[in-house]
Design a protein around this motif. Structure first.
Motif, PDB file in Angstrom:
ATOM      1  N   UNK A   3      11.611   5.820  -0.645  1.00 46.74           N
ATOM      2  CA  UNK A   3      12.411   4.681  -1.081  1.00 46.74           C
ATOM      3  C   UNK A   3      11.885   4.107  -2.389  1.00 46.74           C
ATOM      4  N   UNK A   4      10.573   4.185  -2.588  1.00 43.28           N
ATOM      5  CA  UNK A   4       9.963   3.583  -3.765  1.00 43.28           C
ATOM      6  C   UNK A   4       9.420   4.676  -4.681  1.00 43.28           C
ATOM      7  N   UNK A   5       9.928   4.698  -5.889  1.00 36.36           N
ATOM      8  CA  UNK A   5       9.419   5.653  -6.866  1.00 36.36           C
ATOM      9  C   UNK A   5       8.096   5.159  -7.447  1.00 36.36           C
ATOM     10  N   UNK A   6       8.007   3.844  -7.638  1.00 30.94           N
ATOM     11  CA  UNK A   6       6.813   3.223  -8.207  1.00 30.94           C
ATOM     12  C   UNK A   6       6.368   2.069  -7.315  1.00 30.94           C
ATOM     13  N   UNK A   7       5.108   1.707  -7.446  1.00 31.19           N
ATOM     14  CA  UNK A   7       4.557   0.593  -6.672  1.00 31.19           C
ATOM     15  C   UNK A   7       5.381  -0.675  -6.876  1.00 31.19           C
ATOM     16  N   UNK A   8       5.742  -0.964  -8.116  1.00 38.40           N
ATOM     17  CA  UNK A   8       6.479  -2.196  -8.415  1.00 38.40           C
ATOM     18  C   UNK A   8       7.831  -2.249  -7.688  1.00 38.40           C
ATOM     19  N   UNK A   9       8.352  -1.102  -7.299  1.00 38.05           N
ATOM     20  CA  UNK A   9       9.621  -1.070  -6.568  1.00 38.05           C
ATOM     21  C   UNK A   9       9.481  -1.667  -5.167  1.00 38.05           C
ATOM     22  N   UNK A  10       8.269  -1.728  -4.655  1.00 40.89           N
ATOM     23  CA  UNK A  10       8.008  -2.318  -3.331  1.00 40.89           C
ATOM     24  C   UNK A  10       8.070  -3.841  -3.363  1.00 40.89           C
ATOM     25  N   UNK A  11       7.769  -4.426  -4.510  1.00 42.55           N
ATOM     26  CA  UNK A  11       7.549  -5.867  -4.586  1.00 42.55           C
ATOM     27  C   UNK A  11       8.696  -6.725  -4.040  1.00 42.55           C
ATOM     28  N   UNK A  12       9.954  -6.464  -4.385  1.00 43.75           N
ATOM     29  CA  UNK A  12      11.016  -7.329  -3.843  1.00 43.75           C
ATOM     30  C   UNK A  12      11.079  -7.319  -2.313  1.00 43.75           C
ATOM     31  N   UNK A  13      10.944  -6.142  -1.697  1.00 44.93           N
ATOM     32  CA  UNK A  13      10.984  -6.059  -0.232  1.00 44.93           C
ATOM     33  C   UNK A  13       9.780  -6.752   0.391  1.00 44.93           C
ATOM     34  N   UNK A  14       8.613  -6.565  -0.203  1.00 42.03           N
ATOM     35  CA  UNK A  14       7.404  -7.177   0.341  1.00 42.03           C
ATOM     36  C   UNK A  14       7.442  -8.694   0.151  1.00 42.03           C
ATOM     37  N   UNK A  15       7.964  -9.154  -0.975  1.00 42.95           N
ATOM     38  CA  UNK A  15       8.107 -10.604  -1.198  1.00 42.95           C
ATOM     39  C   UNK A  15       9.005 -11.227  -0.134  1.00 42.95           C
ATOM     40  N   UNK A  16      10.121 -10.581   0.139  1.00 44.31           N
ATOM     41  CA  UNK A  16      11.068 -11.095   1.149  1.00 44.31           C
ATOM     42  C   UNK A  16      10.395 -11.136   2.528  1.00 44.31           C
ATOM     43  N   UNK A  17       9.698 -10.075   2.876  1.00 45.59           N
ATOM     44  CA  UNK A  17       8.992 -10.002   4.158  1.00 45.59           C
ATOM     45  C   UNK A  17       7.946 -11.114   4.260  1.00 45.59           C
ATOM     46  N   UNK A  18       7.136 -11.274   3.203  1.00 47.19           N
ATOM     47  CA  UNK A  18       6.083 -12.286   3.237  1.00 47.19           C
ATOM     48  C   UNK A  18       6.672 -13.684   3.375  1.00 47.19           C
ATOM     49  N   UNK A  84      -0.122  -4.054  -2.895  1.00 49.11           N
ATOM     50  CA  UNK A  84       0.753  -2.943  -2.539  1.00 49.11           C
ATOM     51  C   UNK A  84       0.282  -1.677  -3.239  1.00 49.11           C
ATOM     52  N   UNK A  85       0.335  -0.573  -2.551  1.00 45.20           N
ATOM     53  CA  UNK A  85       0.002   0.723  -3.145  1.00 45.20           C
ATOM     54  C   UNK A  85       1.086   1.715  -2.733  1.00 45.20           C
ATOM     55  N   UNK A  86       1.483   2.565  -3.663  1.00 49.73           N
ATOM     56  CA  UNK A  86       2.502   3.583  -3.372  1.00 49.73           C
ATOM     57  C   UNK A  86       1.833   4.952  -3.243  1.00 49.73           C
ATOM     58  N   UNK A  87       0.669   4.940  -2.596  1.00 49.07           N
ATOM     59  CA  UNK A  87      -0.094   6.149  -2.302  1.00 49.07           C
ATOM     60  C   UNK A  87      -0.931   5.835  -1.069  1.00 49.07           C
ATOM     61  N   UNK A  88      -1.612   6.837  -0.526  1.00 48.15           N
ATOM     62  CA  UNK A  88      -2.477   6.555   0.618  1.00 48.15           C
ATOM     63  C   UNK A  88      -3.547   5.555   0.211  1.00 48.15           C
ATOM     64  N   UNK A  89      -3.857   4.636   1.121  1.00 49.24           N
ATOM     65  CA  UNK A  89      -4.855   3.613   0.850  1.00 49.24           C
ATOM     66  C   UNK A  89      -6.253   4.224   0.865  1.00 49.24           C
ATOM     67  N   UNK A 153       6.551  -0.001   6.452  1.00 50.07           N
ATOM     68  CA  UNK A 153       7.695   0.774   6.918  1.00 50.07           C
ATOM     69  C   UNK A 153       8.856   0.559   5.946  1.00 50.07           C
ATOM     70  N   UNK A 154       9.196   1.585   5.211  1.00 53.36           N
ATOM     71  CA  UNK A 154      10.237   1.466   4.182  1.00 53.36           C
ATOM     72  C   UNK A 154      11.625   1.287   4.779  1.00 53.36           C
ATOM     73  N   UNK A 155      11.826   1.711   6.016  1.00 52.80           N
ATOM     74  CA  UNK A 155      13.148   1.560   6.645  1.00 52.80           C
ATOM     75  C   UNK A 155      13.403   0.132   7.111  1.00 52.80           C
ATOM     76  N   UNK A 156      12.410  -0.454   7.790  1.00 48.91           N
ATOM     77  CA  UNK A 156      12.582  -1.808   8.323  1.00 48.91           C
ATOM     78  C   UNK A 156      12.132  -2.887   7.334  1.00 48.91           C
ATOM     79  N   UNK A 157      11.500  -2.457   6.239  1.00 43.19           N
ATOM     80  CA  UNK A 157      10.927  -3.415   5.268  1.00 43.19           C
ATOM     81  C   UNK A 157      10.026  -4.418   5.977  1.00 43.19           C
ATOM     82  N   UNK A 158       9.104  -3.865   6.743  1.00 42.71           N
ATOM     83  CA  UNK A 158       8.165  -4.654   7.531  1.00 42.71           C
ATOM     84  C   UNK A 158       6.897  -3.828   7.689  1.00 42.71           C
ATOM     85  N   UNK A 159       5.821  -4.470   8.117  1.00 44.23           N
ATOM     86  CA  UNK A 159       4.646  -3.662   8.397  1.00 44.23           C
ATOM     87  C   UNK A 159       4.832  -2.960   9.730  1.00 44.23           C
ATOM     88  N   UNK A 160       4.279  -1.775   9.836  1.00 40.96           N
ATOM     89  CA  UNK A 160       4.283  -1.015  11.075  1.00 40.96           C
ATOM     90  C   UNK A 160       3.197  -1.633  11.959  1.00 40.96           C
TER      91      UNK A 160
END
Length: 170
Positions: A3-18, A84-89, A153-160
């Motif tokens: 779902x995310x090509x780059x780390x910054x692509x995660x930010x809107x979903x993570x902001x909403x979740x937080x 946020x990281x778009x690779x393994x931690x 979790x990229x599908x639910x936009x939540x932490x697993x």
């Protein structure tokens, strides 16, 4: 396909979740969530005139990806950090988050990735049970604050929730 090509692509979903997490937990507080990945926390605090922080906030020249502000009715301000990281931690990612958390002592601190943990970080935290390395703040009579490490979790936009390691204060 990711779902995310780059780390910054995660930010809107993570902001909403937080925002949802903080609003449900702190119902009597004003909640703000900001993408600060491109700016220093100290400059943001100064520009937005955020009060009720320790005086050393002027030294917080750190770039935390996402910062949640909990502006409480008792006039205290609590911080929440999300890296946020778009690779393994990895241990390097944990070290970065730990450094930021030791500097500013947020109420909550998260390290998230859709790829989960690298084998070495997973082994250190789970097999060798070294969750002590997640601790960043100790206050007498209270449980230590720990970084919450989890798979995003990229599908639910939540932490697993099954992947959470660390903080029990979520």
């Amino acid at each position: 396909m990711m779902k995310y090509k780059h780390e910054k692509d995660m930010y809107p979903d993570v902001c909403k979740w937080l925002r949802q997490i903080l609003e449900s937990r702190f119902r009597d507080s004003k909640i703000e969530v900001h993408n600060l990945s491109a700016s220093y926390l100290s400059k943001f605090i100064s520009a937005h005139k955020i009060g009720n922080l320790p005086p050393e906030w002027i030294t917080w020249d750190i770039k935390v990806d996402i910062v949640g502000l909990i502006l409480r009715s008792d006039k205290t301000t609590l911080l929440t950090f999300v890296e946020c990281k778009n690779s393994q931690l990895t241990l390097a990612h944990l070290s970065q988050t730990l450094g930021y958390s030791r500097i500013a002592l947020p109420f909550l601190s998260f390290l998230l990735s859709p790829f989960g943990l690298s084998s070495s970080l997973s082994s250190l935290l789970q097999e060798y049970k070294r969750t002590d390395i997640l601790e960043y703040y100790w206050k007498k009579g209270e449980l230590p604050r720990k970084i919450i490490v989890a798979k995003w979790d990229t599908n639910s936009c939540n932490i697993d929730r099954n992947s959470i390691i660390g903080g029990s204060n979520l």
